[in-house]
Design an enzyme around this catalytic site. Sequence first.
Site, PDB file in Angstrom:
ATOM      1  N   SER A   1      -4.367  -1.854   6.568  1.00 17.35           N
ATOM      2  CA  SER A   1      -5.526  -1.854   5.643  1.00 17.35           C
ATOM      3  C   SER A   1      -6.066  -0.469   5.290  1.00 17.35           C
ATOM      4  O   SER A   1      -6.977  -0.377   4.463  1.00 17.35           O
ATOM      5  CB  SER A   1      -6.690  -2.726   6.157  1.00 17.35           C
ATOM      6  OG  SER A   1      -6.409  -4.100   5.973  1.00 17.35           O
ATOM      7  N   THR A   2      -5.545   0.606   5.899  1.00 16.64           N
ATOM      8  CA  THR A   2      -6.172   1.927   5.674  1.00 16.64           C
ATOM      9  C   THR A   2      -5.585   2.691   4.495  1.00 16.64           C
ATOM     10  O   THR A   2      -5.960   3.840   4.252  1.00 16.64           O
ATOM     11  CB  THR A   2      -6.092   2.831   6.925  1.00 16.64           C
ATOM     12  OG1 THR A   2      -4.717   3.198   7.163  1.00 16.64           O
ATOM     13  CG2 THR A   2      -6.660   2.145   8.142  1.00 16.64           C
ATOM     14  N   GLY A   3      -4.656   2.077   3.755  1.00 14.49           N
ATOM     15  CA  GLY A   3      -4.098   2.709   2.563  1.00 14.49           C
ATOM     16  C   GLY A   3      -4.682   2.077   1.317  1.00 14.49           C
ATOM     17  O   GLY A   3      -5.881   2.217   1.028  1.00 14.49           O
TER      18      GLY A   3
ATOM     19  N   ASP B   1       7.511   7.523  10.514  1.00 14.70           N
ATOM     20  CA  ASP B   1       7.825   6.479   9.540  1.00 14.70           C
ATOM     21  C   ASP B   1       8.192   5.223  10.327  1.00 14.70           C
ATOM     22  O   ASP B   1       9.146   5.226  11.117  1.00 14.70           O
ATOM     23  CB  ASP B   1       9.022   6.973   8.710  1.00 14.70           C
ATOM     24  CG  ASP B   1       9.478   5.971   7.667  1.00 14.70           C
ATOM     25  OD1 ASP B   1       9.056   4.792   7.720  1.00 14.70           O
ATOM     26  OD2 ASP B   1      10.287   6.368   6.822  1.00 14.70           O
ATOM     27  N   ILE B   2       7.458   4.152  10.118  1.00 15.15           N
ATOM     28  CA  ILE B   2       7.665   2.940  10.928  1.00 15.15           C
ATOM     29  C   ILE B   2       9.037   2.318  10.672  1.00 15.15           C
ATOM     30  O   ILE B   2       9.581   1.632  11.544  1.00 15.15           O
ATOM     31  CB  ILE B   2       6.507   1.931  10.713  1.00 15.15           C
ATOM     32  CG1 ILE B   2       6.401   0.997  11.916  1.00 15.15           C
ATOM     33  CG2 ILE B   2       6.659   1.155   9.398  1.00 15.15           C
ATOM     34  CD1 ILE B   2       5.087   0.277  12.034  1.00 15.15           C
TER      35      ILE B   2
ATOM     36  N   VAL C   1       3.481   0.953   2.913  1.00 17.45           N
ATOM     37  CA  VAL C   1       4.426   0.699   4.010  1.00 17.45           C
ATOM     38  C   VAL C   1       5.232  -0.582   3.739  1.00 17.45           C
ATOM     39  O   VAL C   1       6.400  -0.683   4.140  1.00 17.45           O
ATOM     40  CB  VAL C   1       3.686   0.688   5.368  1.00 17.45           C
ATOM     41  CG1 VAL C   1       2.769  -0.494   5.525  1.00 17.45           C
ATOM     42  CG2 VAL C   1       4.664   0.794   6.517  1.00 17.45           C
ATOM     43  N   ASP C   2       4.634  -1.522   3.047  1.00 18.93           N
ATOM     44  CA  ASP C   2       5.324  -2.776   2.686  1.00 18.93           C
ATOM     45  C   ASP C   2       6.564  -2.462   1.836  1.00 18.93           C
ATOM     46  O   ASP C   2       7.684  -2.949   2.115  1.00 18.93           O
ATOM     47  CB  ASP C   2       4.332  -3.649   1.902  1.00 18.93           C
ATOM     48  CG  ASP C   2       4.754  -5.092   1.744  1.00 18.93           C
ATOM     49  OD1 ASP C   2       5.790  -5.478   2.306  1.00 18.93           O
ATOM     50  OD2 ASP C   2       4.033  -5.836   1.049  1.00 18.93           O
TER      51      ASP C   2
ATOM     52  N   ASN D   1       0.781  -8.308   1.977  1.00 23.47           N
ATOM     53  CA  ASN D   1      -0.285  -9.006   1.233  1.00 23.47           C
ATOM     54  C   ASN D   1      -0.023 -10.512   1.356  1.00 23.47           C
ATOM     55  O   ASN D   1       0.999 -10.930   1.902  1.00 23.47           O
ATOM     56  CB  ASN D   1      -0.329  -8.538  -0.225  1.00 23.47           C
ATOM     57  CG  ASN D   1       0.989  -8.756  -0.934  1.00 23.47           C
ATOM     58  OD1 ASN D   1       1.462  -9.888  -1.017  1.00 23.47           O
ATOM     59  ND2 ASN D   1       1.593  -7.701  -1.430  1.00 23.47           N
TER      60      ASN D   1
HETATM   61  N1  AR6 Z   1       5.409   4.251   7.994  1.00 28.02           N
HETATM   62  C1  AR6 Z   1       4.201   4.150   8.602  1.00 28.02           C
HETATM   63  N2  AR6 Z   1       3.029   4.103   7.935  1.00 28.02           N
HETATM   64  C2  AR6 Z   1       3.090   4.167   6.583  1.00 28.02           C
HETATM   65  C3  AR6 Z   1       4.309   4.268   5.868  1.00 28.02           C
HETATM   66  C4  AR6 Z   1       5.503   4.312   6.634  1.00 28.02           C
HETATM   67  N3  AR6 Z   1       6.716   4.404   6.065  1.00 28.02           N
HETATM   68  N4  AR6 Z   1       4.004   4.304   4.537  1.00 28.02           N
HETATM   69  C5  AR6 Z   1       2.658   4.236   4.437  1.00 28.02           C
HETATM   70  N5  AR6 Z   1       2.101   4.163   5.657  1.00 28.02           N
HETATM   71  P1  AR6 Z   1      -0.703   0.584   2.920  1.00 28.02           P
HETATM   72  P2  AR6 Z   1      -2.712  -1.561   3.250  1.00 28.02           P
HETATM   73  C6  AR6 Z   1       0.680   4.058   6.056  1.00 28.02           C
HETATM   74  O1  AR6 Z   1      -1.287   1.006   1.616  1.00 28.02           O
HETATM   75  O2  AR6 Z   1      -3.818  -0.592   3.107  1.00 28.02           O
HETATM   76  C7  AR6 Z   1       0.918  -3.002  -0.199  1.00 28.02           C
HETATM   77  O3  AR6 Z   1       1.115  -2.971  -1.584  1.00 28.02           O
HETATM   78  C8  AR6 Z   1      -0.376   4.532   5.084  1.00 28.02           C
HETATM   79  O4  AR6 Z   1      -0.541   5.939   5.153  1.00 28.02           O
HETATM   80  O5  AR6 Z   1       0.767   0.520   3.055  1.00 28.02           O
HETATM   81  O6  AR6 Z   1      -2.768  -2.551   4.379  1.00 28.02           O
HETATM   82  C9  AR6 Z   1       0.917  -4.425   0.355  1.00 28.02           C
HETATM   83  O7  AR6 Z   1       1.844  -5.234  -0.309  1.00 28.02           O
HETATM   84  C10 AR6 Z   1      -1.615   3.801   5.594  1.00 28.02           C
HETATM   85  O8  AR6 Z   1      -2.247   4.533   6.656  1.00 28.02           O
HETATM   86  O9  AR6 Z   1      -1.246  -0.884   3.371  1.00 28.02           O
HETATM   87  C11 AR6 Z   1      -0.499  -4.841   0.121  1.00 28.02           C
HETATM   88  O10 AR6 Z   1      -0.685  -5.295  -1.195  1.00 28.02           O
HETATM   89  C12 AR6 Z   1      -1.038   2.513   6.205  1.00 28.02           C
HETATM   90  O11 AR6 Z   1       0.386   2.684   6.242  1.00 28.02           O
HETATM   91  C13 AR6 Z   1      -1.296  -3.573   0.342  1.00 28.02           C
HETATM   92  O12 AR6 Z   1      -0.391  -2.511   0.080  1.00 28.02           O
HETATM   93  C14 AR6 Z   1      -1.347   1.264   5.407  1.00 28.02           C
HETATM   94  O13 AR6 Z   1      -1.311   1.559   4.010  1.00 28.02           O
HETATM   95  C15 AR6 Z   1      -1.741  -3.449   1.757  1.00 28.02           C
HETATM   96  O14 AR6 Z   1      -2.611  -2.347   1.880  1.00 28.02           O
END
Ligand code: AR6
Length: 168
Positions: free
Chosen positions: A115-117, A8-9, A31-32, A22
């Site tokens: 970007s991978t979520g 967890d970051i 993660v945001d 975003n």
């Molecule tokens: N620690 C590390 N990695 C994580 C954590 C954590 N606590 N939680 C999730 N991840 P995403 P995006 C991973 O969806 O695709 C938001 O609403 C997750 O498994 O967080 O860049 C923003 O506000 C995935 O591999 O970000 C934007 O609107 C990675 O973090 C949008 O999502 C990124 O997933 C950005 O989408």
Amino acid sequence: MIRVIQGDITKQAVDAIVNAANTSLLGGGGVDGAIHRAAGPDLVFECRMLHGCKTGDAKITKGYRLPAEHVIHAVGPVWRGGSHGEPNLLASCYRRALEIAAENNLTSIAFPNISTGIYGYPKDKAADVAIATVNQFLEQPSTIQEVTFVCFDMENLTLYQDRIHASQ
Ligand code: AR6
């Protein structure tokens, strides 16, 4: 030096963690959301003063209640099939985060898999871009000594481990 860990970051005690933000910089899911919850409400107050951020760019704030001293908010691209500049925009947000860290004399930085979520970037393609961009940055002299890829899911962990081990 590049490290790959699963975790967890928000728990990482480094000079800066990178947020997958975003363009509003005002929080979201994934993660945001986790970073904003862990940092506390002061983070969104500082973010409001930044007036957003373009896709492919990044902006720095303090870390507040996080163990990390700073948060570098990077905006990755939404995946739209790969022919809308996604690889260049993803590379740009990794590079900008590293540049901003170096400008602030930081030595350690941790990245999530931007970007991978929610944004749907294929994980294997995103790993290739992330690792190539970080490797390229580390070829130049800078203050950055340690870059950690913090993988949340097993799929990303395996992708990163395979690629980092193959290049060492
Ligand atoms: N620690 C590390 N990695 C994580 C954590 C954590 N606590 N939680 C999730 N991840 P995403 P995006 C991973 O969806 O695709 C938001 O609403 C997750 O498994 O967080 O860049 C923003 O506000 C995935 O591999 O970000 C934007 O609107 C990675 O973090 C949008 O999502 C990124 O997933 C950005 O989408």
